[in-house]
Structure formats: structure tokens, C-alpha cells
Design a protein around this motif. Structure first.
Motif, mmCIF file in Angstrom:
data_model
loop_
_atom_site.group_PDB
_atom_site.id
_atom_site.type_symbol
_atom_site.label_atom_id
_atom_site.label_comp_id
_atom_site.label_asym_id
_atom_site.label_seq_id
_atom_site.Cartn_x
_atom_site.Cartn_y
_atom_site.Cartn_z
ATOM 1 N N LEU A 28 43.431 14.881 43.088
ATOM 2 C CA LEU A 28 42.849 15.851 42.972
ATOM 3 C C LEU A 28 42.540 16.558 41.297
ATOM 4 C CD1 LEU A 28 42.715 17.348 46.345
ATOM 5 C CD2 LEU A 28 40.950 15.339 45.844
ATOM 6 N N ASN A 63 29.749 7.011 42.606
ATOM 7 C CA ASN A 63 30.076 7.554 44.572
ATOM 8 C C ASN A 63 28.975 7.532 44.803
ATOM 9 O OD1 ASN A 63 32.201 5.985 44.482
ATOM 10 N ND2 ASN A 63 33.283 7.679 45.545
ATOM 11 N N TYR A 64 27.982 8.732 44.399
ATOM 12 C CA TYR A 64 26.451 9.503 44.204
ATOM 13 C C TYR A 64 27.105 10.398 45.316
ATOM 14 C CZ TYR A 64 24.335 6.699 41.669
ATOM 15 O OH TYR A 64 24.175 5.669 40.167
ATOM 16 N N GLY A 65 28.243 11.228 45.300
ATOM 17 C CA GLY A 65 28.410 12.502 46.216
ATOM 18 C C GLY A 65 28.140 13.871 45.621
ATOM 19 N N ARG A 66 28.168 14.147 46.617
ATOM 20 C CA ARG A 66 25.956 15.766 46.603
ATOM 21 C C ARG A 66 27.548 16.564 46.033
ATOM 22 N NH1 ARG A 66 22.867 15.344 50.675
ATOM 23 N NH2 ARG A 66 23.863 18.015 51.199
ATOM 24 N N LYS A 71 30.725 23.110 46.098
ATOM 25 C CA LYS A 71 32.049 21.906 45.622
ATOM 26 C C LYS A 71 31.618 22.131 44.300
ATOM 27 C CE LYS A 71 33.161 19.495 49.467
ATOM 28 N NZ LYS A 71 33.812 19.984 49.985
ATOM 29 N N ILE A 74 34.730 25.591 43.815
ATOM 30 C CA ILE A 74 35.420 24.332 43.847
ATOM 31 C C ILE A 74 36.239 23.903 42.760
ATOM 32 C CG2 ILE A 74 37.222 23.293 45.782
ATOM 33 C CD1 ILE A 74 35.254 23.399 47.976
ATOM 34 N N ASN A 75 35.509 23.099 42.826
ATOM 35 C CA ASN A 75 36.262 22.021 41.331
ATOM 36 C C ASN A 75 35.865 23.109 40.112
ATOM 37 O OD1 ASN A 75 36.758 19.267 41.562
ATOM 38 N ND2 ASN A 75 35.380 19.832 42.437
ATOM 39 N N HIS A 104 25.826 8.110 35.882
ATOM 40 C CA HIS A 104 26.726 6.823 36.737
ATOM 41 C C HIS A 104 26.812 5.918 35.683
ATOM 42 C CE1 HIS A 104 26.973 3.359 39.679
ATOM 43 N NE2 HIS A 104 27.245 2.952 38.415
ATOM 44 N N ASN A 156 36.212 14.132 41.017
ATOM 45 C CA ASN A 156 36.708 14.775 42.525
ATOM 46 C C ASN A 156 34.970 14.762 43.525
ATOM 47 O OD1 ASN A 156 38.381 15.201 42.589
ATOM 48 N ND2 ASN A 156 38.548 17.970 41.974
ATOM 49 N N ILE A 157 33.563 14.497 42.544
ATOM 50 C CA ILE A 157 32.565 14.740 43.482
ATOM 51 C C ILE A 157 32.155 13.023 43.251
ATOM 52 C CG2 ILE A 157 30.482 15.358 43.965
ATOM 53 C CD1 ILE A 157 31.444 18.177 43.879
ATOM 54 N N ASP B 4 39.270 21.904 50.664
ATOM 55 C CA ASP B 4 38.655 20.282 49.722
ATOM 56 C C ASP B 4 37.421 20.264 48.339
ATOM 57 O OD1 ASP B 4 38.398 17.909 49.268
ATOM 58 O OD2 ASP B 4 37.632 17.230 51.088
ATOM 59 N N PRO B 5 38.043 19.359 47.372
ATOM 60 C CA PRO B 5 36.903 19.813 46.085
ATOM 61 C C PRO B 5 36.171 18.011 46.168
ATOM 62 C CG PRO B 5 39.091 19.665 45.588
ATOM 63 C CD PRO B 5 39.309 19.513 47.191
ATOM 64 N N THR B 6 36.444 17.423 47.023
ATOM 65 C CA THR B 6 35.510 16.249 47.133
ATOM 66 C C THR B 6 34.855 17.072 47.896
ATOM 67 O OG1 THR B 6 36.706 15.260 49.201
ATOM 68 C CG2 THR B 6 38.130 15.039 46.784
ATOM 69 N N ASP B 7 33.223 15.099 47.874
ATOM 70 C CA ASP B 7 32.080 15.156 48.676
ATOM 71 C C ASP B 7 32.742 14.678 50.354
ATOM 72 O OD1 ASP B 7 29.977 14.885 50.220
ATOM 73 O OD2 ASP B 7 29.608 13.290 48.774
ATOM 74 N N VAL B 9 30.844 13.652 52.811
ATOM 75 C CA VAL B 9 30.076 13.922 53.114
ATOM 76 C C VAL B 9 30.714 12.147 53.928
ATOM 77 C CG1 VAL B 9 27.469 12.965 53.599
ATOM 78 C CG2 VAL B 9 28.552 14.774 52.053
ATOM 79 N N ARG B 11 30.014 7.814 55.462
ATOM 80 C CA ARG B 11 29.110 7.415 54.701
ATOM 81 C C ARG B 11 28.677 5.966 56.129
ATOM 82 N NH1 ARG B 11 28.371 8.316 50.144
ATOM 83 N NH2 ARG B 11 29.326 10.094 48.610
ATOM 84 N N THR B 67 23.116 0.091 32.400
ATOM 85 C CA THR B 67 23.453 0.981 32.184
ATOM 86 C C THR B 67 24.143 1.743 33.999
ATOM 87 O OG1 THR B 67 21.833 2.040 31.368
ATOM 88 C CG2 THR B 67 23.811 1.821 29.822
#
Lengths: 361, 91
Positions: A28, A63-66, A71, A74-75, A104, A156-157, B4-7, B9, B11, B67
Motif C-alpha cells: 500500500l 482499475n477504475y477504483g472509486r 478514500k 485516507i491516502n 488511465h 491504491n485506488i 483501508d486506502p484501497t477501493d 467495491v 466487482r 491512450t
């Protein structure tokens, strides 16, 4: 954040572990230690905004994280941001999520692109953004951690981890953080955000998808034309010495002493851009593959050359380094001593790449 | 304790398409990602697929720009019409 709002992120207990090592072991970080994002720290960060923690700013590719406010907070904690930086970080993420910025592609290209953040307006003084000596270097918390927050959000996202989906061939140190304030006080020109349609008393972030800066020395030139030629012919090597024209934008960071020389001769930013466009040209014969190097001229030029409805280029045809004057973005930054400017080469530009993007803080 | 800093969601679970036993008589999609010399590379791939592997048909498509991800209509068409797809990274 609203008083009734709750945080929804998963909690991980760390009583028996060093939290910094635990965050490393979970992949992370950006390779440097991060500040453990405890609930108390994240809530302090969120107190800097009235927005709901679950509000979605956008999604981050690949990854198209939200990227929700929570969030992002946090980062931002992990990056070491002071809560007073949080509104700026939110604007940075908003800009990064704009479709035209193409985060992207920036995150997965082999080119080693990375977002460069340029901060304008009163926020610079309010939160201590360095715009002077060592403007693009180390030593200032705001510059270091605002840029780093975006990098951690990308990891991370967005899920953009090297050796996994990120396959940048080379990478560069500015990928850790690349955040600079414009030295508006030392500039003879209107600042970037005003040029881009905002008021001088507004604060903005501008994102540019680029590579590391190339420092350009000229201590001798005492007039605008000589100085512009020094800057331009050094910039002629960006990407490759035969990429005429570039298919990307360039940010030219003019140091205050160089800016004074342009001011003394009455050159506007447009004068400088136009001069670079008109003067930095080479004939096609020097740009052919195999002439002083295997790489040939820019892909976009060859495509133009191939179009039947246009005059075919001859060996004497002069091609510009910069596709159009407006492909050069000019800011002033750096200390008041030393005649060193810098050029930041862009990744693929225009509709086929990333467009420079500005958001109000 | 840290957040948790990650997403995280949820999938949709990605499931691999069934593996092909043979390319004989199949339709293969070739997606040019729009990098230079992509067509040069894929021309040769198509030749090999037709001559050595006996594919029935080859569907060539190109992304508008290197791209960005391929537009959904292109992805849908490749998915509907092809038994296998090869995406080219050239330069």
C-alpha cells in the motif's frame, strides 16, 4: 465532513504489528514509509471539508477504483498531508478524473508519464506551497505531500502498480511527487490560471501529464531572442532529437532571471511561444530514419506527409519542433538567483492523449 | 488500527472464456491498438493464422487511440463475432 457522517472503510487491527511494516507488506505504499491512516487522523483530514465522505469524485484507471472523499482522505493521511492541504488534494483528484486528462493512459503507458501539479493563486501562501528556490525539488511539506497523495491514490485506488499493470519502461523520481507552485510574484506575465480563464484571486490546480523536468542552462544571453534560442534548441531534443513535430505538449518553466530578460525586451508569453514555433525547425533530410540515429521523424509528421491531399514534403521542407504555439505552456517558477529554466516533456497530447486540466480549489 | 486506502467495491467475477482446442475453422479478431507498425505486425499474424492454423476468418479492428481503452462497440463486436482475439502491442 458532516457530523453525522460515518466512515465505511474496512478497519485493520495492528496491535501486534508495526503498522508501517504492515502497510508495506500489503503493497500500500509508493516504496517510502507512509503515515498509518488511523481513524483519528482520517477524521482530522475530513474536517477540512463539509462534503460527505461517501461523495464520489471520480474513478481512477486502470482499475477504475472509486475515489470517494473518504478514500482520498485516507491516502492524503498516508502521504503526510496536513489537513489544510485537503481541499487542494480534492481539486487535484477532480482534475485527474476528468476524461480529457486520460489518467488511465498516463498510469499504464511505457513512456513513464506522471501527473505534474501546478498550483496557482492565494492558496500558495495560505498552505506554504514553495514556488521559489528549489521549486521542483525537496524540502517543503505541501509540495512533497500533495503530489505524493495523488501518487498513492493512483496506486491504491487506481491499482497502477509497477511490474503489474503499470509497465513504464524507465520511470523517474518525479513519479513520487511532482507539485510546483507558480512564482506569480516574480513573473512578468499573467499567471497560468488567469491565462486559462480564472480570476487572479481564485486558487487552482493544473495537471499536466508529463515526464521529468530537463534543466536548461543559459547564463550568457542578455536579450530575449538569444535566450529563446537557447531554450528552444535544448527543447528540440525532447522525446528524441528527430521528433519534429512533437505529438505532445510541453511545459516550459521559466526561472525568474530568465523571465526578467523576456520582460526587459517586452516579450509576452505568446511572443515566446510563437518564436519557438517559428524558429525551432529542421529540414526533413535531417529527420530521416538512419541520419544521425535510427529513429525517424515524428509519427504525426509522417502521417501528414502521406496524405494525398497535401503538398508532399521535400528534403528541404522545414518542420517545427512544436506542432503549434499553443502546445507550449509557460509558467514562472524557481528562485531569484541562477539562470536555469526547465522543460517538462509531455506524454501524448490532444484528443489522442492527455489535455492539460485546471480545477478551482 | 488503520483504514483501508484501497477501493473494495464489489466487482463482477471475471470468468475466462473456454479455451480453444484448435484454431481450425475459427474466427479470430485482431485488435490493432493504434501504435506505429501495428498493421505491419498484424498482417504477418493474419498470414500465419490463415496459412498455418487454418482459421476461417480474421476480423481486423483498430482502437482510435493507443491512450484509451477500446470503445465498447469494438469490444462488443469482437466478443460477438470472434472465437478468439489477439491484441497487438507494437512499436
Amino acid at each position: 465532513m458532516p457530523e453525522t457522517a460515518e466512515l465505511r472503510s474496512q478497519r485493520t487491527e495492528t496491535q501486534e504489528d508495526d503498522p508501517i511494516e504492515l502497510l508495506y507488506s500489503r503493497g500500500l505504499t509508493d516504496g517510502l514509509p507512509v503515515v498509518p491512516p488511523t481513524e483519528a487522523r482520517v477524521k482530522r483530514m475530513l474536517e477540512a471539508t463539509d462534503r460527505d465522505p461517501q461523495e464520489l469524485i471520480g474513478t481512477i484507471g486502470p482499475n477504475y477504483g472509486r475515489a470517494t472523499i473518504e478514500k482520498i482522505a485516507i491516502n492524503a493521511v498516508m502521504a503526510g498531508c496536513h489537513p489544510s492541504y485537503f481541499p487542494t488534494v480534492l481539486a487535484v483528484v477532480e482534475a485527474a478524473c476528468e476524461d480529457q486528462f486520460c489518467i488511465h493512459g498516463i498510469n499504464v503507458t511505457t513512456f513513464s508519464a506522471s501527473p505534474m501539479i501546478i498550483i496557482n493563486g492565494p492558496i500558495r501562501q495560505q498552505i506554504g506551497v514553495n514556488c521559489g528556490h528549489n521549486a521542483m525539488g525537496h524540502g517543503f511539506r505541501a509540495n512533497a505531500t500533495i503530489g505524493r497523495a495523488l501518487r498513492l491514490i493512483i496506486i491504491n485506488i487506481g491499482g497502477a502498480k509497477p511490474h503489474e499493470i503499470t509497465k513504464a519502461t524507465m520511470g523517474h523520481p518525479a513519479q513520487y511527487t511532482f507539485c510546483v507552485g507558480e512564482n506569480e510574484e516574480e513573473s512578468p506575465w499573467e499567471p497560468l490560471h488567469v491565462e486559462r480563464g480564472f480570476r487572479a484571486d481564485q486558487s487552482t490546480v493544473t495537471l499536466f501529464g508529463g515526464h521529468s523536468p530537463l534543466q536548461i542552462n543559459d547564463h550568457a544571453s542578455r536579450n530575449a531572442e538569444q535566450l529563446a534560442l537557447s531554450l528552444g534548441w535544448t527543447m528540440a531534443g525532447l522525446w528524441n532529437h528527430k521528433n519534429f513535430p512533437l505529438f505532445s505538449d510541453t511545459v516550459l518553466v521559466v526561472c525568474p532571471e530568465h523571465a526578467k530578460t523576456f520582460k526587459q525586451d517586452g516579450w509576452s508569453k505568446n511572443d515566446l511561444r510563437q518564436f519557438l514555433y517559428e524558429k525551432i525547425r529542421r529540414p526533413l533530410r535531417e529527420l530521416r530514419p538512419g541520419v544521425n540515429g535510427g529513429e525517424g521523424a515524428g509519427v504525426s509528421m509522417l502521417r501528414t506527409d502521406a496524405k494525398k491531399d497535401r503538398e508532399p514534403a521535400t528534403d528541404d521542407t522545414l518542420f517545427p519542433k512544436f506542432p503549434k504555439p499553443e502546445n507550449i505552456t509557460i509558467i514562472v517558477a524557481g528562485g531569484t538567483a541562477g539562470r536555469f529554466s526547465a522543460a517538462v516533456q509531455g506524454w501524448a497530447g490532444g484528443n489522442a492523449g492527455s489535455k492539460i486540466t485546471t480545477k478551482v480549489i | 488500527m488503520f483504514l483501508d486506502p484501497t477501493d473494495k467495491v464489489e466487482r463482477s467475477q471475471k470468468v475466462f472464456a473456454p479455451r480453444l482446442d484448435t484454431l481450425q475453422g475459427k474466427t479470430v479478431g485482431l485488435l490493432d491498438i493504434s501504435k506505429s507498425k501495428g498493421a505491419f505486425f498484424l498482417d504477418r499474424v493474419e498470414e500465419i493464422l490463415r496459412q498455418q492454423y487454418g482459421v476461417k476468418d480474421v476480423l481486423r479492428r483498430m482502437k482510435p487511440t493507443v491512450t484509451r481503452p477500446a470503445p465498447q462497440p469494438i469490444k462488443n463486436e469482437l466478443q460477438e463475432k470472434c472465437d478468439a482475439v489477439i491484441e497487438a502491442l507494437s512499436d
